[in-house]
Design a protein around this motif. Structure first.
Motif, PDB file in Angstrom:
ATOM      1  N   ALA A 188      -5.013  11.790  -0.374  1.00 32.58           N
ATOM      2  CA  ALA A 188      -4.883  12.794  -1.429  1.00 32.58           C
ATOM      3  C   ALA A 188      -5.249  12.199  -2.787  1.00 32.58           C
ATOM      4  CB  ALA A 188      -3.461  13.338  -1.462  1.00 32.58           C
ATOM      5  N   ALA A 189      -5.856  13.012  -3.625  1.00 32.63           N
ATOM      6  CA  ALA A 189      -6.324  12.537  -4.930  1.00 32.63           C
ATOM      7  C   ALA A 189      -5.180  12.014  -5.790  1.00 32.63           C
ATOM      8  CB  ALA A 189      -7.060  13.660  -5.650  1.00 32.63           C
ATOM      9  N   GLY A 190      -4.010  12.632  -5.691  1.00 30.67           N
ATOM     10  CA  GLY A 190      -2.893  12.243  -6.545  1.00 30.67           C
ATOM     11  C   GLY A 190      -1.941  11.230  -5.939  1.00 30.67           C
ATOM     12  N   ALA A 191      -2.336  10.577  -4.843  1.00 32.21           N
ATOM     13  CA  ALA A 191      -1.452   9.613  -4.172  1.00 32.21           C
ATOM     14  C   ALA A 191      -1.075   8.474  -5.121  1.00 32.21           C
ATOM     15  CB  ALA A 191      -2.138   9.064  -2.932  1.00 32.21           C
ATOM     16  N   TRP A 232       6.318   4.802   5.585  1.00 35.42           N
ATOM     17  CA  TRP A 232       5.383   3.673   5.438  1.00 35.42           C
ATOM     18  C   TRP A 232       5.982   2.404   6.045  1.00 35.42           C
ATOM     19  CZ3 TRP A 232       0.553   3.903   2.926  1.00 35.42           C
ATOM     20  CH2 TRP A 232      -0.055   2.684   2.622  1.00 35.42           C
ATOM     21  N   LEU A 233       7.229   2.135   5.678  1.00 37.38           N
ATOM     22  CA  LEU A 233       7.903   0.949   6.202  1.00 37.38           C
ATOM     23  C   LEU A 233       8.130   1.061   7.703  1.00 37.38           C
ATOM     24  CD1 LEU A 233       9.386  -1.731   5.947  1.00 37.38           C
ATOM     25  CD2 LEU A 233      11.387  -0.492   5.099  1.00 37.38           C
ATOM     26  N   LEU A 257       0.717   9.969   7.079  1.00 37.78           N
ATOM     27  CA  LEU A 257       0.551   8.980   6.025  1.00 37.78           C
ATOM     28  C   LEU A 257      -0.908   8.880   5.588  1.00 37.78           C
ATOM     29  CD1 LEU A 257       2.929   6.082   7.149  1.00 37.78           C
ATOM     30  CD2 LEU A 257       3.115   7.464   5.076  1.00 37.78           C
ATOM     31  N   LYS A 258      -1.820   8.952   6.548  1.00 37.13           N
ATOM     32  CA  LYS A 258      -3.244   8.881   6.199  1.00 37.13           C
ATOM     33  C   LYS A 258      -3.635  10.061   5.318  1.00 37.13           C
ATOM     34  CE  LYS A 258      -7.870   8.392   8.159  1.00 37.13           C
ATOM     35  NZ  LYS A 258      -8.445   9.635   7.641  1.00 37.13           N
ATOM     36  N   THR A 267       5.071   5.392  -4.904  1.00 36.90           N
ATOM     37  CA  THR A 267       5.751   6.394  -4.080  1.00 36.90           C
ATOM     38  C   THR A 267       5.480   6.174  -2.604  1.00 36.90           C
ATOM     39  OG1 THR A 267       5.605   8.031  -5.856  1.00 36.90           O
ATOM     40  CG2 THR A 267       5.985   8.864  -3.630  1.00 36.90           C
ATOM     41  N   LEU A 268       4.205   5.990  -2.244  1.00 37.23           N
ATOM     42  CA  LEU A 268       3.839   5.918  -0.838  1.00 37.23           C
ATOM     43  C   LEU A 268       4.231   4.585  -0.201  1.00 37.23           C
ATOM     44  CD1 LEU A 268       2.611   7.822   1.173  1.00 37.23           C
ATOM     45  CD2 LEU A 268       0.341   6.918   0.621  1.00 37.23           C
ATOM     46  N   CYS A 269       3.964   3.487  -0.892  1.00 46.81           N
ATOM     47  CA  CYS A 269       4.220   2.160  -0.308  1.00 46.81           C
ATOM     48  C   CYS A 269       5.704   1.842  -0.205  1.00 46.81           C
ATOM     49  CB  CYS A 269       3.512   1.082  -1.119  1.00 46.81           C
ATOM     50  SG  CYS A 269       1.714   1.213  -1.091  1.00 46.81           S
ATOM     51  N   TYR A 270       6.536   2.552  -0.955  1.00 43.96           N
ATOM     52  CA  TYR A 270       7.988   2.375  -0.858  1.00 43.96           C
ATOM     53  C   TYR A 270       8.655   3.514  -0.086  1.00 43.96           C
ATOM     54  CZ  TYR A 270       8.408  -1.678  -3.954  1.00 43.96           C
ATOM     55  OH  TYR A 270       8.347  -2.940  -4.494  1.00 43.96           O
ATOM     56  N   SER A 271       7.858   4.318   0.633  1.00 39.21           N
ATOM     57  CA  SER A 271       8.436   5.419   1.404  1.00 39.21           C
ATOM     58  C   SER A 271       8.978   4.913   2.734  1.00 39.21           C
ATOM     59  CB  SER A 271       7.383   6.503   1.655  1.00 39.21           C
ATOM     60  OG  SER A 271       6.366   6.040   2.527  1.00 39.21           O
TER      61      SER A 271
END
Length: 322
Positions: A292-295, A306-307, A286-287, A299-303
């Motif tokens: 990543a530049a395109g994060a 992440w949860l 996750l880190k 997308t990430l916080c609802y993956s």
């Protein structure tokens, strides 16, 4: 009439709802079909209830009415614990004298307080319900879909959508809520939500939004006990996450720092902890994705990963208080 409400809120994307509903039907459960709930929240012109960390509403459903007040509580890692008091009403009219006298601050003139109260905002949503048996617990899971509304047609109405699952412990162990949430987190599209409908309503009324984020300190006071460090880390995580989702790029920078803290903490505490499951593997992944530049925040916080990480940390914290 009084109880301590223990619940977990999960914001959900619309396209994920059918899959989560299907999961819930796989557990031993009692199902209640959707009901329409209309709620009016009350406050004084100077926000006295808010300053006391109280929330007051009248709820209407199928011709019945209920007056509820929630008093000061706490939120740890997305797990909400808050005393609440409920009184049935014949008509949708406030009567604060029906609540226990001890809930009010000393020397409160309840009659004067009631005379000052005005309708502040409303929530209107449908609620679908499952009473799920999981582990040693009975957990009520509800799906709420609708909107929060403030203002009126003359002054201008403001809306905020409601689309969330809430897991409330009815009997049993808090850890079973986290376990059930973890099972639901097997797919993307869910996120821990820290704000209640009342908090979101106040923000809507007052136009509150993320305009700036407090900077994340470079270092923590690592000599503090884990029961102090973890709540601080989880609170920082939630604040920076919500800022990033609101479009503040500094939220992403803050989250990178927080992931460094969590990875260091898991390394320092590994031998003193119960099995960490996938946490040590998920954190570096996750880190890297976050850096990543395109994060993208949505997308990430609802993956799912992440949860799952946040739930694992909250579970870890709950172990400290056993």
């Amino acid at each position: 009439m009084g109880s301590v409400e223990i619940e977990l809120k999960l914001s959900v994307k619309l396209d994920v709802i059918p899959a989560v509903r299907q999961q819930l039907f796989q557990f031993p459960h009692h199902y209640t079909s959707p009901q329409h709930l209309a709620n009016i929240y009350f406050e004084t012109p100077d926000n006295q209830l808010r300053r006391w960390d109280m929330g007051l509403r009248i709820r209407g459903f199928e011709g019945h009415y209920e007056m509820t007040i929630k008093t000061a509580g706490k939120v740890v890692g997305g797990l909400h614990q808050r005393p609440e008091f409920n009184v049935p009403l014949r008509h949708p009219e406030l009567d604060l004298a029906l609540f226990p006298a001890h809930i009010w601050p000393e020397n409160t003139d309840v009659a004067h307080l009631q005379a000052q109260l005005i309708e502040l905002f409303s929530t209107d949503f449908t609620r679908e319900k499952w009473l799920v048996s999981h582990g040693q617990s009975e957990i009520e899971v509800v799906l709420d879909q609708g909107a929060i509304c403030s203002g009126n047609k003359r002054s201008g109405e403001h809306f905020s959508p409601i689309c969330e699952f809430e897991l409330e412990l009815k009997s049993g162990n808090v850890t079973d809520i986290l376990s059930l949430a973890d099972k639901l987190a097997s797919q993307d599209g869910l996120r821990l939500a820290n704000k209640s409908k009342a908090e979101r309503g106040y923000a809507l009324v007052h136009g509150s939004s993320h305009k700036a984020l407090p900077s994340v300190p470079d270092e923590l006071e690592w000599q503090q006990p884990l029961s102090v460090l973890l709540p601080e880390i989880l609170a920082q995580w939630q604040e920076q996450e919500e800022g990033w989702l609101a479009g503040l790029v500094e939220g992403k920078t803050g989250l990178v720092q927080i992931f460094q803290w969590v990875m260091r903490l898991t390394e320092k505490q590994a031998e003193h902890l119960p099995a960490l499951g996938l946490l040590p593997d998920l954190l570096p992944e996750l880190k890297e994705a976050l850096s990543a530049a395109g994060a993208e925040a949505e997308t990430l916080c609802y993956s799912a990963s992440w949860l799952q990480c946040k739930l694992a940390l909250t579970q870890w914290l709950m172990v400290q208080f056993r």
